[in-house]
Design an enzyme around this catalytic site. Structure first.
Site, PDB file in Angstrom:
ATOM      1  N   ASP A 140      69.201  36.980  64.972  1.00  0.00           N
ATOM      2  CA  ASP A 140      68.906  38.108  64.086  1.00  0.00           C
ATOM      3  C   ASP A 140      69.859  39.264  64.404  1.00  0.00           C
ATOM      4  O   ASP A 140      70.003  39.661  65.568  1.00  0.00           O
ATOM      5  CB  ASP A 140      67.440  38.528  64.337  1.00  0.00           C
ATOM      6  CG  ASP A 140      66.916  39.498  63.305  1.00  0.00           C
ATOM      7  OD1 ASP A 140      67.422  39.496  62.169  1.00  0.00           O
ATOM      8  OD2 ASP A 140      65.967  40.238  63.630  1.00  0.00           O
ATOM      9  N   GLU A 150      75.298  40.478  55.697  1.00  0.00           N
ATOM     10  CA  GLU A 150      74.567  41.610  55.082  1.00  0.00           C
ATOM     11  C   GLU A 150      75.512  42.542  54.345  1.00  0.00           C
ATOM     12  O   GLU A 150      76.578  42.894  54.832  1.00  0.00           O
ATOM     13  CB  GLU A 150      73.784  42.399  56.159  1.00  0.00           C
ATOM     14  CG  GLU A 150      73.026  43.595  55.574  1.00  0.00           C
ATOM     15  CD  GLU A 150      71.946  44.170  56.493  1.00  0.00           C
ATOM     16  OE1 GLU A 150      71.355  43.400  57.280  1.00  0.00           O
ATOM     17  OE2 GLU A 150      71.699  45.387  56.414  1.00  0.00           O
ATOM     18  N   GLY A 196      60.982  48.484  61.022  1.00  0.00           N
ATOM     19  CA  GLY A 196      60.014  49.248  61.802  1.00  0.00           C
ATOM     20  C   GLY A 196      58.702  49.498  61.071  1.00  0.00           C
ATOM     21  O   GLY A 196      58.431  48.919  60.021  1.00  0.00           O
ATOM     22  N   HIS A 230      65.289  41.858  54.812  1.00  0.00           N
ATOM     23  CA  HIS A 230      64.927  42.368  56.141  1.00  0.00           C
ATOM     24  C   HIS A 230      63.895  43.480  55.958  1.00  0.00           C
ATOM     25  O   HIS A 230      63.650  43.931  54.853  1.00  0.00           O
ATOM     26  CB  HIS A 230      66.167  42.949  56.840  1.00  0.00           C
ATOM     27  CG  HIS A 230      67.045  41.893  57.418  1.00  0.00           C
ATOM     28  ND1 HIS A 230      67.224  41.730  58.763  1.00  0.00           N
ATOM     29  CD2 HIS A 230      67.794  40.930  56.813  1.00  0.00           C
ATOM     30  CE1 HIS A 230      68.046  40.712  58.975  1.00  0.00           C
ATOM     31  NE2 HIS A 230      68.407  40.211  57.805  1.00  0.00           N
ATOM     32  N   ALA A 286      60.677  43.665  56.143  1.00  0.00           N
ATOM     33  CA  ALA A 286      59.687  43.299  55.124  1.00  0.00           C
ATOM     34  C   ALA A 286      58.260  43.219  55.667  1.00  0.00           C
ATOM     35  O   ALA A 286      57.430  42.523  55.096  1.00  0.00           O
ATOM     36  CB  ALA A 286      60.098  41.983  54.475  1.00  0.00           C
ATOM     37  N   ASN A 312      61.989  38.562  56.445  1.00  0.00           N
ATOM     38  CA  ASN A 312      61.941  38.846  57.893  1.00  0.00           C
ATOM     39  C   ASN A 312      60.722  39.664  58.273  1.00  0.00           C
ATOM     40  O   ASN A 312      60.471  40.730  57.683  1.00  0.00           O
ATOM     41  CB  ASN A 312      63.179  39.654  58.297  1.00  0.00           C
ATOM     42  CG  ASN A 312      64.420  38.799  58.389  1.00  0.00           C
ATOM     43  OD1 ASN A 312      64.435  37.664  57.934  1.00  0.00           O
ATOM     44  ND2 ASN A 312      65.451  39.356  58.980  1.00  0.00           N
ATOM     45  N   ILE A 313      60.005  39.192  59.270  1.00  0.00           N
ATOM     46  CA  ILE A 313      58.791  39.884  59.708  1.00  0.00           C
ATOM     47  C   ILE A 313      58.769  39.983  61.230  1.00  0.00           C
ATOM     48  O   ILE A 313      58.762  38.962  61.923  1.00  0.00           O
ATOM     49  CB  ILE A 313      57.537  39.145  59.188  1.00  0.00           C
ATOM     50  CG1 ILE A 313      57.519  39.193  57.654  1.00  0.00           C
ATOM     51  CG2 ILE A 313      56.259  39.766  59.764  1.00  0.00           C
ATOM     52  CD1 ILE A 313      56.705  38.118  57.013  1.00  0.00           C
ATOM     53  N   SER A 316      57.656  43.624  62.761  1.00  0.00           N
ATOM     54  CA  SER A 316      56.726  44.726  63.051  1.00  0.00           C
ATOM     55  C   SER A 316      55.266  44.328  62.865  1.00  0.00           C
ATOM     56  O   SER A 316      54.405  44.738  63.649  1.00  0.00           O
ATOM     57  CB  SER A 316      57.044  45.946  62.174  1.00  0.00           C
ATOM     58  OG  SER A 316      58.316  46.445  62.515  1.00  0.00           O
TER      59      SER A 316
HETATM   60  P1  13P Z   1      60.197  44.606  60.081  1.00  0.00           P
HETATM   61  O1  13P Z   1      60.476  45.690  61.064  1.00  0.00           O
HETATM   62  O2  13P Z   1      59.795  45.173  58.747  1.00  0.00           O
HETATM   63  O3  13P Z   1      59.216  43.600  60.560  1.00  0.00           O
HETATM   64  O4  13P Z   1      61.581  43.817  59.825  1.00  0.00           O
HETATM   65  C1  13P Z   1      62.033  42.850  60.729  1.00  0.00           C
HETATM   66  C2  13P Z   1      63.440  42.440  60.485  1.00  0.00           C
HETATM   67  O5  13P Z   1      64.036  42.695  59.476  1.00  0.00           O
HETATM   68  C3  13P Z   1      64.081  41.646  61.540  1.00  0.00           C
HETATM   69  O6  13P Z   1      65.441  41.432  61.264  1.00  0.00           O
HETATM   70  O1  G3H Z   2      65.320  44.050  62.878  1.00  0.00           O
HETATM   71  C1  G3H Z   2      65.074  44.024  64.059  1.00  0.00           C
HETATM   72  C2  G3H Z   2      63.966  43.240  64.640  1.00  0.00           C
HETATM   73  O2  G3H Z   2      62.721  43.848  64.379  1.00  0.00           O
HETATM   74  C3  G3H Z   2      64.214  43.002  66.089  1.00  0.00           C
HETATM   75  O3  G3H Z   2      63.943  44.144  66.812  1.00  0.00           O
HETATM   76  O4  G3H Z   2      66.043  44.490  68.091  1.00  0.00           O
HETATM   77  O5  G3H Z   2      63.871  45.506  68.854  1.00  0.00           O
HETATM   78  O6  G3H Z   2      64.258  43.036  69.038  1.00  0.00           O
HETATM   79  P1  G3H Z   2      64.583  44.309  68.313  1.00  0.00           P
HETATM   80 ZN    ZN Z   3      66.405  42.984  60.211  1.00  0.00          ZN
END
Ligand code: 13P
Ligand code: G3H
Ligand code: ZN
Length: 311
Positions: free
Chosen positions: A82, A134, A181, A213, A215, A256-257, A259
């Protein structure tokens, strides 16, 4: 079955009008919770690892934990990097067993993003690994990068054909109003996604998988549980589930999930300690936290993604 890349998953998701959940993983309980839910619902999965997760848990530990989940579930699972921010990081993950990587060149100029993405694609494709790129910038925080709402910008549909053709990427993350976030919108601001931009991108890139992302829905029940048990998360707000459901039916093949998993886990642990202040065996609070992850993923699969029964 071995780890898979995203090619087949995305082809089926596009044609079937559903999306695959890409869930961030950082430890064993998170991996177990996600994969137990997917197994019960027979859903394909993307388990994704950020640079921060890799630093926290160690590359080898995460790969081995995901391999264990694969052995236990026998589901189609892609192991994905990611927000890779450099060729070297992508190469490390490709060489170290990942089947999919994201190269996030969105903080660079357009031409630099093209060059960097192209370089990663050449290396990845020669090894059977798929690449997400992206275009456009999301607001929010990921690792050390903090993009303010003012610096965020929607994806320009005029650029997508040129970008995909020149880079050869396999999927494209776009910015249509989601953000990373738990604080995605200002207090009083109405959550909104630019479905008009998504439709225009879909029209220009027929059959091409799109990624969303940022989401998470930041489900109020968990924010309230955190606040009721000593936390302070005022104005946490996410993307409404009906908007994500609509997106999942379109060209969006990966959602992507992260948070929402963090919130479910933290809310459950806070509640546990409020109710059991003298407990100190980590298994006692990690077991309900793992169950909360499982329930959250099951909710996403059935309520938002529509990928149940598609493994
Ligand atoms: P969230 O912070 O909305 O869960 O998004 C996660 C994400 O995009 C990870 O790449
Ligand atoms: O988009 C980012 C993801 O939520 C991952 O978060 O970089 O704090 O592991 P992190
Ligand atoms: Zn992301």
């Amino acid at each position: 079955m071995p780890l898979v890349n995203t090619t087949e998953m995305f082809k089926k998701a596009y044609e079937g009008g559903y999306a695959i959940g890409a869930f961030n993983v950082n430890n064993m309980e998170i991996i177990q919770g996600i994969t137990e839910a997917a197994k019960e619902l027979n859903a394909p999965l993307i388990l994704q690892v950020s640079a921060g997760a890799r630093k926290y848990a160690n590359h080898t530990y995460l790969v081995k934990l995901v391999e264990a989940a694969l052995q236990v579930t026998d589901l189609p699972i892609a192991l994905h990097l990611d927000h890779g921010d450099s060729f070297e990081l992508c190469k490390d993950c490709i060489d170290g067993g990942f089947t999919s990587v994201m190269i996030d060149g969105s903080h660079h100029s357009y031409e630099e993003n093209v060059e960097l993405t192209k370089k990663v694609v050449e290396y990845a494709h020669a090894r059977g690994v798929t690449v997400e790129a992206e275009l456009g910038r999301l607001a929010g925080v990921e690792d050390d990068v903090n993009v303010s709402a003012e610096d965020a910008s929607y994806t320009n549909p005029d650029q997508v054909v040129d970008f995909v053709t020149r880079t050869g990427c396999d999927s494209l993350a776009i910015a249509i109003g989601t953000s990373h976030g738990a604080f995605k919108f200002k207090p009083g601001q109405k959550p909104q996604l630019r479905f008009d931009i998504l439709e225009e991108i879909e029209r220009r890139l027929p059959g091409f998988p799109i990624v969303l992302h940022g989401a998470s829905s930041v489900i109020p029940e968990f924010v309230e549980m955190i606040n009721a048990n000593g936390g302070k998360m005022d104005h946490a707000i996410g993307i409404p589930e009906d908007m994500l459901r609509q997106a999942a039916k379109s060209a969006v093949c990966k959602i992507n999930i992260d948070s929402d998993l963090r919130l479910a886990m933290t809310a459950t642990i806070r509640k546990y300690f409020a109710e059991n202040p003298s407990h100190f065996d980590p298994r006692q609070y990690l077991a309900p936290a793992r169950k909360a992850i499982k329930d959250m993923v099951a909710r996403k699969i059935t309520n938002v993604l529509g990928c149940d029964g598609k493994a």
